[in-house]
Each structure stands twice: as C-alpha cells, then as structure tokens.
Write a protein that holds these residues in place. Structure first.
Motif, short mmCIF file in Angstrom:
data_model
loop_
_atom_site.label_atom_id
_atom_site.label_comp_id
_atom_site.label_asym_id
_atom_site.label_seq_id
_atom_site.Cartn_x
_atom_site.Cartn_y
_atom_site.Cartn_z
N HIS A 10 -58.71 37.61 -48.59
CA HIS A 10 -58.47 36.25 -48.11
C HIS A 10 -57.43 35.56 -49.00
O HIS A 10 -57.72 35.23 -50.16
CB HIS A 10 -59.78 35.46 -48.11
N HIS A 12 -53.35 33.21 -48.67
CA HIS A 12 -52.33 32.62 -47.80
C HIS A 12 -50.94 32.78 -48.41
O HIS A 12 -50.78 32.70 -49.63
CB HIS A 12 -52.64 31.14 -47.57
N HIS A 42 -53.04 31.09 -41.86
CA HIS A 42 -53.67 30.30 -40.80
C HIS A 42 -52.94 30.53 -39.47
O HIS A 42 -51.75 30.25 -39.36
CB HIS A 42 -53.59 28.80 -41.12
N GLU A 68 -56.38 34.15 -40.50
CA GLU A 68 -57.51 33.20 -40.48
C GLU A 68 -57.28 32.24 -39.32
O GLU A 68 -56.34 31.45 -39.34
CB GLU A 68 -57.60 32.44 -41.81
N ASP A 246 -59.20 33.23 -51.19
CA ASP A 246 -58.57 32.10 -50.50
C ASP A 246 -57.46 31.50 -51.37
O ASP A 246 -57.28 30.28 -51.43
CB ASP A 246 -59.59 31.03 -50.10
N HIS A 248 -54.08 30.15 -52.54
CA HIS A 248 -53.02 29.39 -51.86
C HIS A 248 -51.78 29.21 -52.74
O HIS A 248 -50.83 28.56 -52.35
CB HIS A 248 -53.51 28.00 -51.47
#
Ligand code: AMP
Ligand code: ZN
Ligand code: FE
Ligand code: FE
Length: 279
Positions: A10, A12, A42, A68, A246, A248
C-alpha cells in the motif's frame, strides 16, 4: 535460512497524491530491503508502465499490480485495494475514467465552496498538476502554498476534511460494484485500513455483506493493539490479511516505506485468489 519476505502492498506515487515517482518508490523499497511492493494509487493504475516493470526487475524488487479505489457505502467512504488484476480490462479501465470525471466535478465544487469563504484558487493551478488522479490533498497543498493554512493536515481539519466547511462528497460508486469489477478483471479485493471506518459495527457489516478476499490487517498508522484486533477479525472470517504502509511521501512524513507489510504466506494466498478470479 532464507530471509523473511516482506511486501509493502500500500503506497501512493505521483500518479495520484504521493510525492515519489514509481521509480523512486522502487528505490526506496530496495533501500529498505523489501521483497516487493504494490503501488496503490487512488482510482488509477497508470503507474504500471513497461518502464516501471523493467526498472523493478533490474532493481530486484517484486512489483504486484494494485490500486486503491474510492467507494461510498451508506454514506461512509470506503477504500478498496485491488491487486493482481489485468491492466487492460475494459470495465476496470472505464471505472478509472469515470473517477477522473467524478473528481474534476467534485474538485470544481470544492473550489467553489472555498470561494464562498473568500478563498480563491485558480482551477488551472490544480489541473496543471501531472497526476492522473487529482484530489483533496492537491487542494490542501495549494491552500498551504497560498498561506491560508500552514500544513496539509490543517487544510483538512479546517476546510476540506470529511464534513468540514468546504467539504463536498460528490458522485460515488458502491463497494459491491467495485469489488465485482476487480474480480472480473482477475484481481483480488481487499478492504483497506478498516479502523478508519470508526465504528466496529460497520467493519463487520461490510465484511459480512461483501465478497472481499481479504482485509488490510497491518497498517502503519495504527497502534499495535488495533492491528492485532483487525488481524483477529479477518482471520476469524477466513480472510487474507495484507499489510502496507500507505506511504505518501513528504505529505505524511512519519510513515515510511515498509513500516507495515504483508508476509510470505498471506502474499501467496493473495496470488492464489487472483488466480481463482482469472479462471
Ligand atoms: P480524496 O480522494 O480526494 O477524497 O482525498 C482523500 C485522501 O486525502 C486520502 O487518501 C488521504 O491521503 C488524504 N487525507 C484524508 N484526510 C486527511 C487528513 N485529515 N490529513 C491529511 N490527509 C488526509
Ligand atoms: Zn492518498
Ligand atoms: Fe485510503
Ligand atoms: Fe492509501
């Protein structure tokens, strides 16, 4: 003894609201001795180009296809991670195109809401960004650049976070439709960061009424006891338990690549689920 496998599934990239390019994410994974990663932008999987696959191979970092997806269930935003789907599936590609349009309309509505409070943001500044998926984090950055707020977090807390003054929900797609499309594209569907759903009842109800293959049980932003609770909840339902950071980039500086991960057994089950949906 061979080293334990660690897959951070996970994160981005600059294709959505991350600040690292896919190549930089691969470099970062290598630096942190991961087995492999999934780049879960996303509502888009545009990070998965030939060049990126070639680069991951060269660096010896495994690369699992992922994304995601944003959905809304009974008014509650629910994020769904899709893995291992085929990249040229028409239905899933159409879903990403629909999300781009949805976001354009919604971002415009958020800018208008801000304008009603005297905050002017030129929409060309927003859409001049390179990302495929433009959303609230990009608006938050512009609010910081304009000096309206001092951090991205403050932009969410004061203006554009869920339910705040300039929040706009916009159009939405259901978890059921999204899960079905992921499956039809030969991928596995995983409930992302369940604890962000706030109410335990919602998590259980979502899992009981939807065809999820698994859920994200290890998530960097959660406390150890929360992760444990989620792992137990998923295991009691026979679900695959994934993990991811996650990450970023510079927007969420406390979260590092590899700070949560999926182990070898669960990764193997995830691949098997993808095989099942491809039949
Ligand atoms: P959007 O998809 O445009 O609705 O934006 C949602 C994204 O904004 C999430 O995936 C997070 O990356 C980010 N986000 C949501 N809430 C916050 C918050 N309170 N502070 C910082 N980032 C947030
Ligand atoms: Zn994000
Ligand atoms: Fe999410
Ligand atoms: Fe995410």
């Amino acid at each position: 003894m061979s080293e334990q496998q660690r897959w951070d599934l996970h994160m981005h990239s600059t294709h959505s609201d991350g600040t690292f390019t896919p190549f930089e994410l691969i470099d970062e994974a290598k630096r942190r001795h991961l087995t492999g990663i999934a780049i879960t932008d996303h509502d888009t999987f545009s990070a998965y180009t030939e060049e990126v696959f070639t680069y991951s191979k060269k660096q010896g970092i495994g690369l699992l296809v992922g994304a995601e997806f944003s959905t809304v269930w009974q008014g509650v935003p629910v994020h769904i991670l899709g893995y291992g789907f085929v990249l040229d599936h028409q239905g899933l590609t159409d879903l990403t195109k629909w999300h781009i349009k949805r976001r354009q309309e919604r971002n415009q509505a958020i800018l208008e809401a801000l304008k009603s409070y005297g905050i002017e943001i030129d929409s060309t500044m927003l859409h001049g960004r390179a990302a495929q998926t433009i959303g609230r984090p990009h608006i938050a950055q512009l609010l910081v650049e304009k000096g309206i707020v001092s951090t991205v977090k403050e932009a969410f807390d004061q203006w554009i976070g869920d339910g705040k003054r300039a929040y706009v929900a916009g159009a939405s797609v259901t978890p059921a439709e999204t899960i079905d499309l992921i499956h039809r594209a030969g991928g596995a569907a995983i409930l992302a960061h369940p604890i962000l759903l706030k109410k335990r009842r919602w998590i259980r109800e979502l899992l009981d009424t939807h065809n999820f293959d698994g859920m994200e049980g290890h998530y960097a932003a959660f406390l150890a006891h929360q992760n444990e609770e989620m792992v137990n909840l998923g295991k009691s339902r026979g679900l695959i338990i994934t993990g991811g950071s996650d990450f970023h980039g510079f927007d969420k500086p406390f979260i590092k690549v590899g700070s949560s991960y999926t182990n070898e057994d669960e990764f193997e089950k995830l691949l098997q689920a993808c095989q099942k949906w491809k039949k």
